[in-house]
Design a protein around this motif. Structure first.
Motif, PDB file in Angstrom:
ATOM      1  N   ILE A 114     -16.443 -39.164  33.088  1.00 61.71           N
ATOM      2  CA  ILE A 114     -15.313 -39.306  32.158  1.00 61.71           C
ATOM      3  C   ILE A 114     -15.838 -39.382  30.723  1.00 61.71           C
ATOM      4  N   ASN A 115     -16.893 -40.159  30.522  1.00 60.57           N
ATOM      5  CA  ASN A 115     -17.483 -40.259  29.178  1.00 60.57           C
ATOM      6  C   ASN A 115     -17.949 -38.892  28.692  1.00 60.57           C
ATOM      7  N   ALA A 116     -18.554 -38.116  29.607  1.00 58.35           N
ATOM      8  CA  ALA A 116     -19.039 -36.779  29.231  1.00 58.35           C
ATOM      9  C   ALA A 116     -17.875 -35.869  28.837  1.00 58.35           C
ATOM     10  N   ILE A 117     -16.769 -35.953  29.565  1.00 52.05           N
ATOM     11  CA  ILE A 117     -15.594 -35.130  29.243  1.00 52.05           C
ATOM     12  C   ILE A 117     -15.108 -35.424  27.832  1.00 52.05           C
ATOM     13  N   TRP A 118     -14.891 -36.712  27.541  1.00 52.61           N
ATOM     14  CA  TRP A 118     -14.294 -37.061  26.248  1.00 52.61           C
ATOM     15  C   TRP A 118     -15.295 -36.939  25.096  1.00 52.61           C
TER      16      TRP A 118
END
Length: 293
Positions: A109-113
């Protein structure tokens, strides 16, 4: 204009998913913008009621990306210097991260955002560098293009392995690979989120086909082609496949680079200059080359 999206396909893609509604803060801000003569003080007051959001706004506005000549100390100052529309756009991108998908700490999720933020900023800087009058829309496309990924991951925890396989496989459309395995695609979900959150028709069209690029290149307006080309150039320069797909292979760039460069009136050697400019704005990328002292 790009070909209309098949409603049956949208219904199938949405099965099991709920598109998050536009937050109340955005509705209030949009109502003020729709007056035709937005009140900067009213807009800044609405944003300042949320300490976290206003803090993020000031952090971003004071970053090298905006290259302002002085420190901005209040949301009202930011609105006056950058304009109400651009500040509302920035607030929209901040709210997106906290309203779509699962907000629990998670590396994927961190990588996506994080990549979405980098893409949005890179798209805007590229437009500034190339003197293209589409920077605000390109920023929104960069921010929203992977929002659908967060929605899919909230439902399918095996999604990272699916997207990694898709990025590593030549001659396969990433959206088609997702549809084959999951019955949906992040480009369609990103389109639905953007449409629900009030983004422009052109931006939504590009999001709907941002991995099915030939649909835009074949039938889209020049404006849509330009926006898509900026996004794909930013993805390539930032090496997004290595972050989200765990691979240095970049099959989309290999497939579409000639069209992208032609639309943006660039040659391959121009990418070094763009990379250097991005680096000066605090955006690290594969085309920045360290200069000897």
């Amino acid at each position: 204009m790009a070909q209309p999206i098949d409603k049956t396909k949208i219904e199938a893609a949405l099965k099991g998913f709920t598109i998050p509604p536009r937050p109340d803060l955005l509705l209030a801000l949009q109502a003020e913008l729709d007056t035709g003569e937005p009140n900067v003080k009213a807009i800044s007051n609405l944003i300042s009621k949320d300490i976290a959001i206003s803090g993020f706004v000031l952090k971003v506005v004071n970053s090298p990306v905006y290259a302002l000549t002085r420190q901005i100390d209040s949301v009202q100052q930011a609105c006056m210097i950058l304009g109400a529309k651009r500040i509302v756009q920035l607030v929209r991108s901040i709210l997106l991260r906290y309203n779509v998908g699962d907000n629990k700490p998670d590396p994927f999720i961190n990588a996506i955002w994080d990549t979405s933020t980098q893409l949005g900023e890179a798209c805007m800087v590229i437009c500034q560098h190339l003197r293209l009058d589409v920077g605000d829309e390109a920023y929104s496309i960069g921010m929203f293009n992977n929002a659908g990924m967060a929605l899919i991951y909230s439902m399918h925890k095996q999604y990272p392995s699916i997207i990694e396989e898709a990025y590593c496989t030549e001659n396969i459309n990433i959206a088609s690979a997702e549809e084959l395995r999951l019955g949906t695609s992040h480009e369609l979900l990103s389109f639905m989120i953007a449409e629900s959150w009030g983004l422009s028709h052109d931006v939504c069209n590009v999001l709907a086909y941002h991995h099915s690029c030939q649909a835009i290149f074949n039938t889209g307006t020049f404006y849509e082609k330009q926006l898509l080309s900026v996004l794909k150039l930013a993805e390539h320069i930032l090496e997004i496949p290595s972050t989200l797909g765990q691979t240095h292979l970049d099959f989309e760039w290999k497939l579409y680079s000639e069209q992208i460069l032609d639309i943006l009136e660039l040659e391959v050697f121009h990418l070094i200059d763009i990379g250097e400019h991005l680096h000066q704005c605090g955006i690290e990328n594969q085309y920045h080359m360290e200069r000897p002292n």
